[in-house]
Design an enzyme around this catalytic site. Structure first.
Site, PDB file in Angstrom:
ATOM      1  CG  HIS A 297      -1.826   1.184   1.299  1.00 48.58           C
ATOM      2  ND1 HIS A 297      -3.076   1.217   0.732  1.00 48.58           N
ATOM      3  CD2 HIS A 297      -1.637   2.412   1.868  1.00 48.58           C
ATOM      4  CE1 HIS A 297      -3.626   2.396   0.940  1.00 48.58           C
ATOM      5  NE2 HIS A 297      -2.779   3.144   1.640  1.00 48.58           N
ATOM      6  CE1 TYR A 386      -5.673   4.381   3.748  1.00 49.34           C
ATOM      7  CE2 TYR A 386      -7.449   5.685   4.695  1.00 49.34           C
ATOM      8  CZ  TYR A 386      -6.100   5.399   4.576  1.00 49.34           C
ATOM      9  OH  TYR A 386      -5.187   6.131   5.296  1.00 49.34           O
TER      10      TYR A 386
END
Length: 612
Positions: A297, A386
């Site tokens: 990420h 997200y």
């Protein structure tokens, strides 16, 4: 770009004049826990006749200001809550495109919200104190006077004097990373960041640190007692993540080097994507490489967030939604499409919890958050940008015809907006332009069929379907335990989890938490068989304690566990769970350990526990 998105989280006049390059000259004063020195801004004027420049500051002690080498008149306004105090500097006669140098001498103060200070006794080696920064979202203004907005980017260079090794979100020029730096001896470290970054990506860490190279462009920093474990945890995957992201985006990693710094336990996030130097929580050191996808990420932020950046926190999902989407593409490329879907299933649970937690403030449930003037963007921090953001991109991928169609679009999006800041409206306009050119009326009809209102401005998550092949076994085990109160526990054993990976165990516990309250006997039996209370995997421990707290059990064990978990993903849910069972225990535990937590976490936990 056609849409001008105002940033309501800055007091600066960044549209009239903005920084092109900053020179930081800092000294770390360990005895006073301060950083002092200066910042010199080289700024470009965007409006002829401009009378002044306004910087964001927060709890800074301003000593002097010079403009073009001469003492300048300046004023520091009264504080406006979390927005801080506007520093207004008078300018000489200027015209559009002029460049102006402004030198500000200053010091941080004990109220600085960007810096976390640890005594030597709070570190692993216990030989030297430690300091680290966290500037996202609007805490850079407490580290230096700046235009604290993601709307404009600038390059920077720095020299930092410290009695311990120093890292910045920049290329270390001297001394080389490979040199052993003696603790207790003051050394000046120099850095250069030639790629433009927003203010929130300025970062610093200093303390007893050691380095291990893991690839031609990658490495790991950690305190010497953790270095070998940290290097082992990450060394197999860092370079692979970068190479896979390069392949998926059809673009080269532009930041030259990439290192992971394992921070002390009080770090409030899983990771922070500081350029060159990703900061990560030590909770990733599970000893089995099961949690390294967090680095996938943070590495993905090198493309989305650090490179292409939201122009205000209103469009924060452009940073995190795109990054999460790319992270999951990497997982799918490396482990197969079922693993990619599995990541969305895990994220869906966190998303539903965030939507529930934000129900008292529906604005925060939306992908595009309309902030009020002067509102703290940290207040809306959750998994929504997200997971709802990455799901929107997955939905679009499916709408337009799958990855073969969507990946070329992603590459064009990156090439079009590389090194810029943009709004949601800019992103959507480009999406339509691209598919008009590469798909015509048929593609545009598919985009028009998207429920844009629900995705961008709705308070719920539109329904999505995923491949559940990796989750089915976890769901089935949870269902068996839910029936165990009637059927008994004789059919269960330690081997139930033998074929599970860590993520499947997480999904098992998350599903268990959604079922009706389990009896005390069942909870104790689960722990007897699977020994979750003793697990070294923080993700599993978090889900286990959420199950036990729902049942009103293991309160003290959960309280003991959270005292050294500074990551907000862990500490906030545990404190909330404790508070529902025993508010006094929750408050007492927090207040006894408040000094351990970062200022960002402290502020949010106090809200959760109803403390002033």
């Amino acid at each position: 770009m056609s849409f001008v998105e105002a940033d309501k989280s800055t007091l600066s006049n960044y549209r009239d004049i903005h920084t092109e390059h900053a020179v930081l000259t800092w000294t770390i004063d360990w005895s006073k826990q301060l950083v002092h020195g200066s910042v010199e801004h080289t700024m470009i004027v965007k409006q002829s006749g401009l009378k002044h420049v306004v910087f964001d500051t927060s709890f800074l002690d301003i000593a002097s200001v010079k403009v073009a080498g001469k003492d300048a008149k300046w004023t520091l306004a009264e504080r406006k809550g979390t927005m801080g105090s506007a520093l207004t500097v008078d300018l000489p006669a200027v015209k559009e495109t002029d460049h102006v140098k402004i030198l500000i001498a200053y010091s941080t103060t004990s109220q600085c919200t960007a810096l976390g200070w640890l005594t030597e006794g709070q570190t692993g080696p216990k030989k030297h104190a430690f300091v680290y920064s966290q500037c996202q979202a609007i805490h850079a203004r407490s580290l230096l006077p700046c235009q604290d907005t993601p709307a404009h980017k600038f390059t920077y260079s720095a020299s930092v004097t410290s009695s311990a090794p120093v890292l910045l979100s920049a290329l270390r020029v001297s001394p080389p990373e490979s040199d052993v730096n003696e603790l207790g001896k003051e050394i000046t470290y120099s850095f250069d960041q030639p790629t433009r970054v927003p203010s929130y990506l300025i970062a610093i860490a200093s303390g007893d640190l050691a380095f291990k190279k893991t690839g031609n462009r990658t490495g790991v920093w950690a305190d010497p007692t953790e270095l070998q474990a940290a290097a082992w945890e990450f060394e197999e995957d860092i370079e692979t993540f970068l190479e896979t992201a390069e392949s998926l985006t059809s673009s080269t990693y532009q930041w030259s080097t990439y290192s992971v710094l394992v921070l002390p336990k009080s770090f409030p996030f899983g990771g922070m994507e500081n350029p060159q130097q990703t900061f990560v929580t030590p909770t990733l050191l599970a000893g089995d490489r099961s949690l390294v996808d967090v680095v996938a990420h943070e590495a993905s932020h090198s493309w989305f967030g650090n490179n292409i950046t939201c122009s205000s926190w209103r469009s924060f999902w452009l940073n995190e939604g795109w990054t999460t989407y790319l992270e999951r593409l990497i997982v799918g490329r490396l482990h197969g499409e079922p693993a990619r879907s599995f990541s969305y299933i895990i994220g869906a649970t966190a998303l539903q919890k965030s939507l529930q937690e934000m129900r008292s403030e529906p604005r925060y449930q939306r992908l595009v958050v309309e902030y009020k003037e002067g509102e703290d963007p940290d207040s809306a921090f959750s998994s929504i940008p997200y997971d709802k953001g990455s799901n929107l991109l997955l939905h679009l991928e499916r709408k337009v015809g799958g990855l073969d169609v969507f990946l070329p679009y992603m590459a064009d999006y990156f090439a079009t907006f590389k090194n810029t800041s943009l709004s949601t409206e800019d992103w959507r306009a480009h999406l339509y332009r691209y598919f008009s050119k590469h798909g015509g009326d048929e593609a545009i009809a598919k985009l028009d069929a998207v429920d844009w209102q629900s995705w961008l401005h709705g308070v719920e998550m539109p329904k999505m379907e995923y491949d559940t092949s990796l989750a089915d076994a976890a769901f089935a085990l949870a269902a068996r335990w839910s029936k165990a109160q009637q059927d008994g526990t004789s059919s269960f054993g330690p081997d139930d989890l033998k074929a599970f990976n860590a993520n499947q165990t997480v999904v098992f516990l998350e599903r268990l938490e959604t079922h009706p309250k389990l009896s005390d006997e069942i909870i104790h039996k689960i722990d007897e068989l699977y020994k979750f209370t003793q697990t070294s995997n923080a993700e599993i421990a978090l889900r286990w304690f959420l199950v036990t707290l729902k049942a009103g059990l293991y309160l003290q064990e959960a309280a003991d566990w959270v005292t050294d978990k500074g990551r907000m993903k862990f500490c906030r849910p545990i404190y909330r769970g404790l508070a529902k069972n025993d508010l006094e225990l929750a408050r007492r535990t927090f207040l006894e350990h408040e000094a351990f937590y970062h200022a960002i976490a402290v502020a949010q936990i106090k809200k959760d526990l109803g403390l002033k």
